[in-house]
Enzyme design. Structure first.
Site, PDB file in Angstrom:
ATOM      1  N   ASN A   9     -34.994  46.716  -3.444  1.00  0.00           N
ATOM      2  CA  ASN A   9     -33.772  45.937  -3.669  1.00  0.00           C
ATOM      3  C   ASN A   9     -32.854  46.668  -4.663  1.00  0.00           C
ATOM      4  O   ASN A   9     -33.138  46.725  -5.864  1.00  0.00           O
ATOM      5  CB  ASN A   9     -34.187  44.550  -4.192  1.00  0.00           C
ATOM      6  CG  ASN A   9     -33.008  43.616  -4.372  1.00  0.00           C
ATOM      7  OD1 ASN A   9     -31.914  44.056  -4.720  1.00  0.00           O
ATOM      8  ND2 ASN A   9     -33.238  42.337  -4.146  1.00  0.00           N
ATOM      9  N   ASP A  68     -41.376  40.486  -9.153  1.00  0.00           N
ATOM     10  CA  ASP A  68     -41.081  39.474  -8.151  1.00  0.00           C
ATOM     11  C   ASP A  68     -40.307  38.371  -8.855  1.00  0.00           C
ATOM     12  O   ASP A  68     -40.574  38.043 -10.016  1.00  0.00           O
ATOM     13  CB  ASP A  68     -42.367  38.917  -7.543  1.00  0.00           C
ATOM     14  CG  ASP A  68     -42.077  38.192  -6.238  1.00  0.00           C
ATOM     15  OD1 ASP A  68     -41.454  38.794  -5.352  1.00  0.00           O
ATOM     16  OD2 ASP A  68     -42.448  37.012  -6.102  1.00  0.00           O
ATOM     17  N   TYR A 150     -29.130  34.231  -4.806  1.00  0.00           N
ATOM     18  CA  TYR A 150     -28.697  32.850  -5.041  1.00  0.00           C
ATOM     19  C   TYR A 150     -27.685  32.725  -6.187  1.00  0.00           C
ATOM     20  O   TYR A 150     -27.345  31.607  -6.576  1.00  0.00           O
ATOM     21  CB  TYR A 150     -29.924  31.982  -5.372  1.00  0.00           C
ATOM     22  CG  TYR A 150     -30.920  31.822  -4.238  1.00  0.00           C
ATOM     23  CD1 TYR A 150     -30.818  30.771  -3.334  1.00  0.00           C
ATOM     24  CD2 TYR A 150     -31.972  32.717  -4.082  1.00  0.00           C
ATOM     25  CE1 TYR A 150     -31.736  30.621  -2.301  1.00  0.00           C
ATOM     26  CE2 TYR A 150     -32.898  32.579  -3.047  1.00  0.00           C
ATOM     27  CZ  TYR A 150     -32.772  31.526  -2.166  1.00  0.00           C
ATOM     28  OH  TYR A 150     -33.677  31.382  -1.143  1.00  0.00           O
ATOM     29  N   ASP A 151     -27.218  33.821  -6.749  1.00  0.00           N
ATOM     30  CA  ASP A 151     -26.329  33.756  -7.922  1.00  0.00           C
ATOM     31  C   ASP A 151     -25.114  32.834  -7.748  1.00  0.00           C
ATOM     32  O   ASP A 151     -24.753  32.109  -8.678  1.00  0.00           O
ATOM     33  CB  ASP A 151     -25.864  35.163  -8.331  1.00  0.00           C
ATOM     34  CG  ASP A 151     -26.941  35.922  -9.080  1.00  0.00           C
ATOM     35  OD1 ASP A 151     -27.947  35.298  -9.474  1.00  0.00           O
ATOM     36  OD2 ASP A 151     -26.788  37.143  -9.268  1.00  0.00           O
TER      37      ASP A 151
HETATM   38  P1  ITT Z   1     -38.466  43.693  -3.658  1.00  0.00           P
HETATM   39  O1  ITT Z   1     -38.350  44.940  -2.862  1.00  0.00           O
HETATM   40  O2  ITT Z   1     -38.439  43.949  -5.154  1.00  0.00           O
HETATM   41  O3  ITT Z   1     -39.608  42.813  -3.240  1.00  0.00           O
HETATM   42  P2  ITT Z   1     -36.831  41.489  -2.667  1.00  0.00           P
HETATM   43  O4  ITT Z   1     -35.365  41.465  -2.330  1.00  0.00           O
HETATM   44  O5  ITT Z   1     -37.823  41.214  -1.568  1.00  0.00           O
HETATM   45  O6  ITT Z   1     -37.089  42.895  -3.375  1.00  0.00           O
HETATM   46  P3  ITT Z   1     -37.915  39.253  -4.292  1.00  0.00           P
HETATM   47  O7  ITT Z   1     -38.936  38.964  -3.274  1.00  0.00           O
HETATM   48  O8  ITT Z   1     -38.340  39.403  -5.708  1.00  0.00           O
HETATM   49  O9  ITT Z   1     -37.019  40.536  -3.893  1.00  0.00           O
HETATM   50  O10 ITT Z   1     -36.739  38.205  -4.377  1.00  0.00           O
HETATM   51  C1  ITT Z   1     -36.701  37.009  -3.755  1.00  0.00           C
HETATM   52  C2  ITT Z   1     -35.278  36.624  -3.460  1.00  0.00           C
HETATM   53  O11 ITT Z   1     -34.800  35.901  -4.611  1.00  0.00           O
HETATM   54  C3  ITT Z   1     -34.292  37.786  -3.272  1.00  0.00           C
HETATM   55  O12 ITT Z   1     -34.183  38.172  -1.952  1.00  0.00           O
HETATM   56  C4  ITT Z   1     -32.997  37.163  -3.757  1.00  0.00           C
HETATM   57  O13 ITT Z   1     -32.364  36.506  -2.683  1.00  0.00           O
HETATM   58  C5  ITT Z   1     -33.450  36.163  -4.791  1.00  0.00           C
HETATM   59  N1  ITT Z   1     -33.237  36.688  -6.125  1.00  0.00           N
HETATM   60  C6  ITT Z   1     -34.020  37.536  -6.834  1.00  0.00           C
HETATM   61  N2  ITT Z   1     -33.479  37.790  -8.027  1.00  0.00           N
HETATM   62  C7  ITT Z   1     -32.318  37.104  -8.073  1.00  0.00           C
HETATM   63  C8  ITT Z   1     -31.291  36.989  -9.018  1.00  0.00           C
HETATM   64  O14 ITT Z   1     -31.321  37.627 -10.176  1.00  0.00           O
HETATM   65  N3  ITT Z   1     -30.251  36.203  -8.729  1.00  0.00           N
HETATM   66  C9  ITT Z   1     -30.183  35.544  -7.556  1.00  0.00           C
HETATM   67  N4  ITT Z   1     -31.092  35.623  -6.588  1.00  0.00           N
HETATM   68  C10 ITT Z   1     -32.163  36.397  -6.839  1.00  0.00           C
END
Ligand code: ITT
Length: 196
Positions: A9, A68, A150-151
């Site tokens: 990400n 995560d 979700y910001d």
């Molecule tokens: P990884 O490769 O690190 O797993 P990912 O996009 O799959 O990246 P996560 O599973 O940790 O990331 O994230 C879950 C979701 O939560 C991610 O897709 C975002 O939509 C949301 N999210 C994570 N951090 C956020 C933030 O700081 N603000 C808003 N939404 C967030």
């Protein structure tokens, strides 16, 4: 000190760089030529954070960290939580995820929520975890064009959404910012002290 960041990400990379740049030599997966998707099929945020980071460490045997993050909404019994990325389906579509969240909260009085980040750090086979939490509420519509995920629907005490903050402002208050500062403190104090 070189650390590999176990994430696909790029928004997370930007937010970590905000705090870590100039302090640590952080390499992304792209920079080390790693293109596989890391697994995350555990039922807790801590478990997923560990799974991603441990999988990468086992493959490359280099110091690394991963994280995560989940959005936990009280009126939805903590959902989407560990399913935040795929809340509205496997396509990991943030717009669809927010639309579903707003729909599921329709008519609910309690809109309180929190973001939770768990960073896992693996240094020479030893595992450490650092948590950061940000409390707020879920708004009634999307606002702002910054941030990611979700910001636009996550509202702070001052009424702004996380998507209305600059990268620097978000880092100061956010779940991720809090967790990464604990990581930095650990690296600067405890760990460096212990190995000398
Ligand atoms: P990884 O490769 O690190 O797993 P990912 O996009 O799959 O990246 P996560 O599973 O940790 O990331 O994230 C879950 C979701 O939560 C991610 O897709 C975002 O939509 C949301 N999210 C994570 N951090 C956020 C933030 O700081 N603000 C808003 N939404 C967030």
């Amino acid at each position: 000190m070189e650390l590999i960041f176990a994430t696909g990400n790029q928004n997370k990379v930007k937010e970590f760089q905000q705090e870590l740049a100039g302090k640590y030599d952080v390499k992304t997966l792209a920079e080390i030529g790693f293109t596989d998707e890391l697994p995350e099929d555990q039922d807790t945020i801590e478990g997923n954070s560990l799974q991603k980071t441990q999988t990468l460490y086992n493959l490359i045997k280099k110091d690394c960290f991963g994280e995560d993050t989940g959005l936990e909404v009280a009126a939805l019994d903590g959902e989407p939580g560990v399913y935040s990325a795929r809340y509205a389906g496997d396509q990991k579509d943030s717009e669809a995820n927010m639309d579903l969240l707003l729909k599921n909260l329709n008519g609910k009085k309690d809109r309180s929520a929190q973001f939770k980040t768990v960073i896992t750090l693996i240094l020479s086979d030893k595992v450490y975890q650092f948590e950061g939490i940000l409390k707020g509420t879920i708004g009634h519509c999307k606002k702002g064009s910054g941030g990611f995920g979700y910001d636009p629907v996550f509202v702070l005490e001052d009424g702004r959404t996380l998507a209305e903050l600059t990268l620097e402002e978000k880092s100061t208050v956010s779940h991720r910012g809090k967790a990464v500062r604990k990581l930095i403190q650990f690296l600067q104090n405890d760990y460096i002290y212990k190995v000398e």
